[in-house]
Design a protein around this motif. Structure first.
Motif, PDB file in Angstrom:
ATOM      1  N   ARG A 400      -5.038   6.316  -6.731  1.00 48.19           N
ATOM      2  CA  ARG A 400      -6.052   7.152  -5.668  1.00 48.19           C
ATOM      3  C   ARG A 400      -6.740   6.069  -4.807  1.00 48.19           C
ATOM      4  NH1 ARG A 400     -11.243   9.756  -8.258  1.00 48.19           N
ATOM      5  NH2 ARG A 400     -11.974   7.433  -8.235  1.00 48.19           N
ATOM      6  N   PHE A 404      -3.525   5.434  -2.347  1.00 46.73           N
ATOM      7  CA  PHE A 404      -3.855   6.785  -1.392  1.00 46.73           C
ATOM      8  C   PHE A 404      -4.843   6.110  -0.465  1.00 46.73           C
ATOM      9  CE2 PHE A 404      -0.453   8.505  -3.407  1.00 46.73           C
ATOM     10  CZ  PHE A 404      -0.024   9.820  -3.100  1.00 46.73           C
ATOM     11  N   ARG A 405      -5.903   5.843  -0.685  1.00 46.30           N
ATOM     12  CA  ARG A 405      -6.972   5.542  -0.146  1.00 46.30           C
ATOM     13  C   ARG A 405      -6.604   4.638   1.216  1.00 46.30           C
ATOM     14  NH1 ARG A 405     -12.380   4.741  -3.229  1.00 46.30           N
ATOM     15  NH2 ARG A 405     -12.026   7.018  -3.522  1.00 46.30           N
ATOM     16  N   HIS A 408      -4.498   6.209   3.690  1.00 48.68           N
ATOM     17  CA  HIS A 408      -5.242   7.149   4.201  1.00 48.68           C
ATOM     18  C   HIS A 408      -4.363   8.431   3.836  1.00 48.68           C
ATOM     19  CE1 HIS A 408      -7.550   4.608   6.622  1.00 48.68           C
ATOM     20  NE2 HIS A 408      -6.573   4.015   7.081  1.00 48.68           N
ATOM     21  N   ARG A 410      -4.237  11.840   0.769  1.00 48.80           N
ATOM     22  CA  ARG A 410      -4.886  12.744   0.070  1.00 48.80           C
ATOM     23  C   ARG A 410      -3.988  12.902  -1.477  1.00 48.80           C
ATOM     24  NH1 ARG A 410      -6.057  17.877  -0.329  1.00 48.80           N
ATOM     25  NH2 ARG A 410      -4.587  18.117   1.554  1.00 48.80           N
ATOM     26  N   ARG A 412      -2.854  15.928  -3.733  1.00 45.80           N
ATOM     27  CA  ARG A 412      -3.089  17.297  -3.482  1.00 45.80           C
ATOM     28  C   ARG A 412      -3.655  17.777  -4.807  1.00 45.80           C
ATOM     29  NH1 ARG A 412       3.302  18.375  -1.375  1.00 45.80           N
ATOM     30  NH2 ARG A 412       2.927  17.806   0.716  1.00 45.80           N
ATOM     31  N   ARG A 413      -4.347  19.040  -4.853  1.00 41.77           N
ATOM     32  CA  ARG A 413      -4.888  19.653  -5.991  1.00 41.77           C
ATOM     33  C   ARG A 413      -3.824  20.465  -6.504  1.00 41.77           C
ATOM     34  NH1 ARG A 413     -10.131  20.649  -6.888  1.00 41.77           N
ATOM     35  NH2 ARG A 413      -9.616  22.406  -7.887  1.00 41.77           N
TER      36      ARG A 413
END
Length: 449
Positions: A400, A404-405, A408, A410, A412-413
């Motif tokens: 994360r 990912f950060r 850019h 995200r 997923r839930r």
């Protein structure tokens, strides 16, 4: 606030400068893992005694070793290694070396155009050559490739290899590669816009004896159904954690064909891709056997289409299991020259024992435990669970915050998929792997799709 900020900056700078040799990390992680296993053995003595009265001491030791002692050791080693891991910085994030991408395509009309579209969108500043090898397709794959060649500014070459087999297609294309770096991707793999840049940057920032860099492969169709949702976590946490562990010790065991970079001269020196169902596994082990190193770059993110049906999942994972056995048959762990690779491939040699024990003992033991009979599965087996949660948590925050950060992206839930992944995924994976081992032992017909 300025003194506090300055103090924190100094602290972080000192941490960045601190270097722990790989050998120290390796043996320290093993020491902690060994202590954890000793504690597990001591706490499990009553369990071993009770089970011995039912199945005999040697068999009880074999069962508990396969479902508790060894998995606990491996998980502890993984956790400590991940905590100590620190990815070296890139010397140049904008390399300009000319590269060649190879894509073996068999009936890929639905995906190949999109794959080429994402290659065309790369922010890589060097020249990109793409060679698509039509491996006997009977659909409109060729039409889609020619359409992409017309629509995009890419240098796309289309070759034809009618002899079935991915290794045939890749070796044929290798004859046309003139660049120092060769990259393979699957026909359904989509590259993040900066993926290629980070992949080349990693090999350019590495020592000369690094011959390949495996990219990070994640799922692109995780929303399709519950089965793809579960696999999303397998790629995001399970496979990525193993890749990071192996990359830390400079011996990533699979520079996967779905997305990896190789030094062209190194591939040619070992004779190209072998005639194997796990051609990328055997190739990587051959490279490691030459005392070369294989790295992993988590920022070189790609997205692949995972099997959406159980039938196709079984075929894929059984094929992976067969590929591992092929690698072990060709190069034994003790024949690998680097100690870290000896350990990693040694773990692969133990995996059939763990998968068989899990399938034949742990699963029936779980059913017995539901009825109050804790002969095989009981409270002591839960000792492995905290380490699993810790290792996945470490990797989750790493993925994360660092990957990912920075890209850019995200996360997923996907709570339902995570629950199934933690509680039930191994119940499927072990029997499927055993099925793959049986296929290889009895030389079943190969199936690449």
């Amino acid at each position: 606030m300025k003194p506090l900020i300055s103090f924190r900056h100094t602290l972080l700078s000192n941490y960045e400068k601190r270097y722990i040799p790989i050998k120290v990390k390796f043996w320290f992680s093993h020491s902690i893992a060994f202590l954890w296993m000793c504690l597990s053995i001591y706490l499990a003595l009553p369990w071993l005694k009770d089970l011995s009265q039912i199945v005999s001491f040697p068999l009880a030791l074999l069962i508990i070793g396969g479902i508790s002692y060894i998995p606990g050791y491996m998980n502890a080693f993984l956790v400590i290694s991940l905590i100590l891991d620190r990815q070296p910085g890139l010397k140049d994030e904008w390399p300009k070396d000319e590269v060649t991408i190879l894509i073996a395509a068999y009936n890929e009309e639905e995906t190949i155009y999109q794959t080429l579209y994402y290659i065309n969108k790369q922010d890589y500043q060097g020249k990109i050559n793409v060679i698509v090898v039509n491996n006997g397709s009977t659909d409109k794959t060729v039409h889609e490739v020619l359409k992409a060649a017309h629509d995009f500014s890419l240098q796309i070459s289309l070759l034809h290899e009618d002899q079935q087999g991915k290794f045939h297609a890749l070796n044929y294309a290798l004859e046309y590669v003139k660049t120092p770096y060769t990259i393979t991707i699957d026909a359904d793999t989509l590259l993040h816009v900066s993926s290629l840049r980070y992949l080349v940057a990693r090999v350019k920032s590495s020592p000369d004896d690094v011959c390949a860099v495996a990219g990070s492969v994640l799922t692109k169709n995780s929303r399709e159904n519950i089965w793809t949702k579960v696999q999303e976590w397998d790629y995001f946490l399970g496979i990525s954690s193993i890749k990071r562990l192996q990359g830390l010790y400079q011996g990533t065991l699979v520079a996967q064909g779905a997305y990896s970079l190789y030094k062209t001269e190194c591939i040619k020196e070992v004779g190209g891709w072998p005639d194997a169902i796990g051609e990328d596994i055997v190739l990587t082990w051959r490279l490691l056997h030459r005392r070369w190193k294989v790295y992993f770059e988590p920022l070189a993110v790609s997205f692949t289409e995972v099997p959406s049906t159980f039938k196709h999942f079984v075929r894929q994972r059984a094929r992976w299991a067969r590929g591992m056995i092929e690698g072990l048959n060709e190069i034994k762990p003790w024949d690998q020259p680097q100690i870290y690779v000896k350990y990693s491939t040694g773990i692969n040699m133990v995996m059939p024992y763990l998968d068989v024990t899990y399938s034949l003992c742990w699963l029936p033991g779980l059913i017995l435990a539901l009825f109050g009979y804790y002969w095989i599965v009981g409270p002591m087996t839960l000792l492995v669970l905290p380490l699993t949660i810790i290792s996945y948590s470490i990797l989750y925050f790493y993925q994360r915050n660092y990957v990912f950060r920075r890209l850019h992206l995200r996360i997923r839930r996907n709570i339902l998929g995570f629950i199934f992944f933690i509680l039930g995924y191994q119940m499927v994976m072990s029997p499927v792997s055993v099925y793959g081992y049986i296929q290889e032992i009895f030389n079943f017909k190969r199936n690449w799709k």
